[in-house]
Design a protein around this motif. Structure first.
Motif, mmCIF file in Angstrom:
data_model
loop_
_atom_site.group_PDB
_atom_site.id
_atom_site.type_symbol
_atom_site.label_atom_id
_atom_site.label_comp_id
_atom_site.label_asym_id
_atom_site.label_seq_id
_atom_site.Cartn_x
_atom_site.Cartn_y
_atom_site.Cartn_z
ATOM 1 N N ARG A 166 -42.393 -7.237 132.877
ATOM 2 C CA ARG A 166 -42.454 -8.695 132.734
ATOM 3 C C ARG A 166 -43.117 -9.278 133.979
ATOM 4 N NH1 ARG A 166 -37.867 -6.564 130.706
ATOM 5 N NH2 ARG A 166 -37.117 -7.296 128.669
ATOM 6 N N PRO A 167 -44.439 -9.230 134.030
ATOM 7 C CA PRO A 167 -45.169 -9.639 135.245
ATOM 8 C C PRO A 167 -44.829 -11.034 135.746
ATOM 9 C CG PRO A 167 -46.643 -8.523 133.723
ATOM 10 C CD PRO A 167 -45.346 -8.720 132.993
ATOM 11 N N VAL A 168 -44.666 -11.985 134.839
ATOM 12 C CA VAL A 168 -44.363 -13.351 135.263
ATOM 13 C C VAL A 168 -43.020 -13.389 135.989
ATOM 14 C CG1 VAL A 168 -43.894 -15.706 134.502
ATOM 15 C CG2 VAL A 168 -45.751 -14.404 133.452
ATOM 16 N N LEU A 169 -42.036 -12.709 135.422
ATOM 17 C CA LEU A 169 -40.710 -12.673 136.035
ATOM 18 C C LEU A 169 -40.758 -11.916 137.358
ATOM 19 C CD1 LEU A 169 -37.748 -13.431 135.787
ATOM 20 C CD2 LEU A 169 -37.379 -11.325 134.467
ATOM 21 N N LEU A 170 -41.580 -10.865 137.420
ATOM 22 C CA LEU A 170 -41.705 -10.094 138.665
ATOM 23 C C LEU A 170 -42.263 -10.962 139.784
ATOM 24 C CD1 LEU A 170 -42.957 -6.499 139.166
ATOM 25 C CD2 LEU A 170 -44.077 -8.326 140.442
ATOM 26 N N TRP A 171 -43.327 -11.713 139.500
ATOM 27 C CA TRP A 171 -43.911 -12.567 140.523
ATOM 28 C C TRP A 171 -42.978 -13.712 140.895
ATOM 29 C CZ3 TRP A 171 -48.097 -11.619 143.437
ATOM 30 C CH2 TRP A 171 -48.964 -10.611 143.021
ATOM 31 N N ALA A 172 -42.241 -14.209 139.917
ATOM 32 C CA ALA A 172 -41.269 -15.272 140.204
ATOM 33 C C ALA A 172 -40.154 -14.750 141.104
ATOM 34 C CB ALA A 172 -40.687 -15.820 138.905
ATOM 35 N N THR A 173 -39.700 -13.518 140.850
ATOM 36 C CA THR A 173 -38.663 -12.903 141.677
ATOM 37 C C THR A 173 -39.166 -12.703 143.105
ATOM 38 O OG1 THR A 173 -37.756 -11.744 139.743
ATOM 39 C CG2 THR A 173 -37.150 -10.907 141.929
ATOM 40 N N ALA A 174 -40.413 -12.258 143.230
ATOM 41 C CA ALA A 174 -41.001 -12.077 144.564
ATOM 42 C C ALA A 174 -41.026 -13.397 145.328
ATOM 43 C CB ALA A 174 -42.410 -11.509 144.437
ATOM 44 N N ALA A 175 -41.367 -14.476 144.633
ATOM 45 C CA ALA A 175 -41.412 -15.796 145.282
ATOM 46 C C ALA A 175 -40.016 -16.252 145.689
ATOM 47 C CB ALA A 175 -42.048 -16.813 144.336
ATOM 48 N N ILE A 176 -39.033 -16.011 144.827
ATOM 49 C CA ILE A 176 -37.655 -16.421 145.123
ATOM 50 C C ILE A 176 -37.110 -15.664 146.337
ATOM 51 C CG2 ILE A 176 -35.282 -16.346 144.255
ATOM 52 C CD1 ILE A 176 -36.459 -16.915 141.456
ATOM 53 N N LEU A 177 -37.480 -14.375 146.456
ATOM 54 C CA LEU A 177 -37.003 -13.574 147.588
ATOM 55 C C LEU A 177 -37.477 -14.132 148.929
ATOM 56 C CD1 LEU A 177 -37.438 -9.974 146.132
ATOM 57 C CD2 LEU A 177 -35.282 -11.044 146.815
ATOM 58 N N LEU A 178 -38.588 -14.840 148.909
ATOM 59 C CA LEU A 178 -39.087 -15.437 150.142
ATOM 60 C C LEU A 178 -38.152 -16.521 150.673
ATOM 61 C CD1 LEU A 178 -42.916 -15.758 149.396
ATOM 62 C CD2 LEU A 178 -41.777 -14.106 150.897
ATOM 63 N N LEU A 179 -37.265 -17.015 149.805
ATOM 64 C CA LEU A 179 -36.312 -18.035 150.251
ATOM 65 C C LEU A 179 -35.375 -17.491 151.336
ATOM 66 C CD1 LEU A 179 -35.333 -19.673 146.828
ATOM 67 C CD2 LEU A 179 -36.885 -20.576 148.581
ATOM 68 N N ALA A 180 -35.257 -16.153 151.393
ATOM 69 C CA ALA A 180 -34.398 -15.545 152.423
ATOM 70 C C ALA A 180 -34.910 -15.866 153.830
ATOM 71 C CB ALA A 180 -34.323 -14.032 152.226
ATOM 72 N N THR A 181 -36.184 -16.231 153.938
ATOM 73 C CA THR A 181 -36.734 -16.566 155.257
ATOM 74 C C THR A 181 -36.266 -17.936 155.740
ATOM 75 O OG1 THR A 181 -38.746 -17.536 154.284
ATOM 76 C CG2 THR A 181 -38.798 -15.185 154.827
ATOM 77 N N TRP A 182 -35.707 -18.749 154.848
ATOM 78 C CA TRP A 182 -35.279 -20.107 155.213
ATOM 79 C C TRP A 182 -33.802 -20.178 155.584
ATOM 80 C CZ3 TRP A 182 -39.082 -23.460 155.991
ATOM 81 C CH2 TRP A 182 -40.305 -23.230 155.360
ATOM 82 N N ILE A 183 -33.109 -19.061 155.522
ATOM 83 C CA ILE A 183 -31.702 -19.022 155.895
ATOM 84 C C ILE A 183 -31.553 -19.290 157.397
ATOM 85 C CG2 ILE A 183 -29.697 -17.480 156.101
ATOM 86 C CD1 ILE A 183 -30.634 -16.084 153.565
ATOM 87 N N ASP A 184 -30.467 -19.921 157.787
ATOM 88 C CA ASP A 184 -30.172 -20.126 159.201
ATOM 89 C C ASP A 184 -29.701 -18.796 159.791
ATOM 90 O OD1 ASP A 184 -29.468 -20.887 161.721
ATOM 91 O OD2 ASP A 184 -27.924 -22.324 161.124
ATOM 92 N N HIS A 185 -30.632 -18.054 160.351
ATOM 93 C CA HIS A 185 -30.326 -16.696 160.811
ATOM 94 C C HIS A 185 -29.440 -16.674 162.041
ATOM 95 C CE1 HIS A 185 -34.025 -16.030 158.356
ATOM 96 N NE2 HIS A 185 -33.334 -14.978 157.966
ATOM 97 N N SER A 186 -29.288 -17.808 162.711
ATOM 98 C CA SER A 186 -28.400 -17.844 163.869
ATOM 99 C C SER A 186 -26.947 -17.659 163.455
ATOM 100 C CB SER A 186 -28.571 -19.160 164.629
ATOM 101 O OG SER A 186 -28.169 -20.260 163.825
#
Length: 314
Positions: free
Chosen positions: A129-149
């Motif tokens: 499911r390529p569309v879902l795969l690319w959407a999942t990849a984009a969602i995973l990038l949200l981990a970069t916005w977590i307050d890592h402190s």
């Protein structure tokens, strides 16, 4: 990666300003490229086969990578950290309570393989499911916005990132793994849409540089600008690699490196750590550092050839 490590240990940016640019570039593309390759090879070797026939191989690969992390981490603590060889040094590494420098990429590789086993069926489903795969990849990038402190746990830091110690967190880099699976499954070559998409990712990195007085975005933990910054270069790198694959005879020694990547990464680290301990005043520039890296790779290739030729003669 070996070249970058040589420059980081044996060069000085005040004497060789270009060293900073070279190491930053390879830092940007190398780990992301490895994760992409993990996904690409994972699709070819594992995800198109039944789980029952491959999970043991995947777990064995993960175990080998974990052991490589232990060996590299202990070597770093002994040679660079100048710590004694005892349980107080070894045990925290074994329990992943301490992640020694220049070895953190190995534990990240091991964890990615573990995720590959646990989420085997999920990754196979996404690949269909390529569309879902690319959407999942984009969602995973949200981990970069977590307050890592707020991330104090070493284990959570290995998964989503932390500012407590350098690490390559699995989730923010996982999009490259998924894209690698996708590229292998659908045999992606040159397509304008992927070129433009890759340029868009790198343009975010360039925008950050331009708007922050050419200061690099954070790498530990990685920001979305750092994660996406490599996309254009990796796509070009990928296309060149596919073209080079046709030169099978002339690429004999590059293939040896590709077939024994983990061994090269581990032994090169041990060489560099021990040389840093034995020759603390050793200094190289970009050119001499390149030849230094080539010599290290040549020595390791000789070691591999000894073993493989000896095995073939039996």
């Amino acid at each position: 990666m070996v070249y970058a490590h040589v420059l980081q240990f044996f060069s000085d940016t005040t004497l060789y300003p270009s060293t900073s640019i070279i190491t930053s570039f390879f830092n940007l593309i190398t780990f992301s490229g490895f994760v992409f390759c993990f996904g690409y090879v994972g699709q070819l070797a594992y995800y198109r086969k039944p789980f029952a026939s491959v999970y043991k191989k995947m777990l064995m690969t993960g175990l080998k990578t974990l052991l490589a992390f232990y060996l590299s981490g202990i070597a770093f603590q002994l040679y660079v950290g100048e710590q004694p060889l005892n349980l107080d040094t070894i045990w925290p590494i074994v329990l992943l309570q301490v992640i020694p420098g220049w070895s953190e990429f190995l534990i990240a590789f091991a964890l990615i393989i573990v995720f590959g086993v646990i989420l085997f069926h999920g990754f196979r489903s996404l690949s269909k499911r390529p569309v879902l795969l690319w959407a999942t990849a984009a969602i995973l990038l949200l981990a970069t916005w977590i307050d890592h402190s707020e991330i104090k746990s070493v284990y959570m830091g290995l998964l989503i990132g932390t500012d407590q110690f350098p690490t390559f967190p699995v989730l923010p880099y996982m999009p490259f793994y998924l894209i690698g699976i996708y590229f292998a499954k659908y045999r992606i070559g040159f397509r304008w849409k992927y070129l433009l998409f890759s340029m868009l990712g790198t343009s975010l990195f360039v925008y950050y540089l331009a708007s922050h007085d050419f200061q690099l975005p954070d790498r530990f933990p990685p920001t979305v600008y750092w994660i996406t910054g490599s996309t254009f270069f990796l796509y070009i790198y990928y296309l060149i690699s596919k073209s080079m694959d046709k030169w099978s005879v002339r690429l004999k020694y590059l293939r040896i490196i590709g077939e024994n990547t983990l061994f090269y990464l581990l032994i090169s680290n041990m060489f560099i750590f021990s040389l840093d301990h034995a020759m603390p005043l050793l200094m190289t520039g970009p050119l001499s550092g390149f030849f230094f890296a080539v010599v290290i790779l040549g020595i390791i290739t000789f070691m591999v050839r000894i073993v493989t030729v000896s095995s073939a003669e039996k």
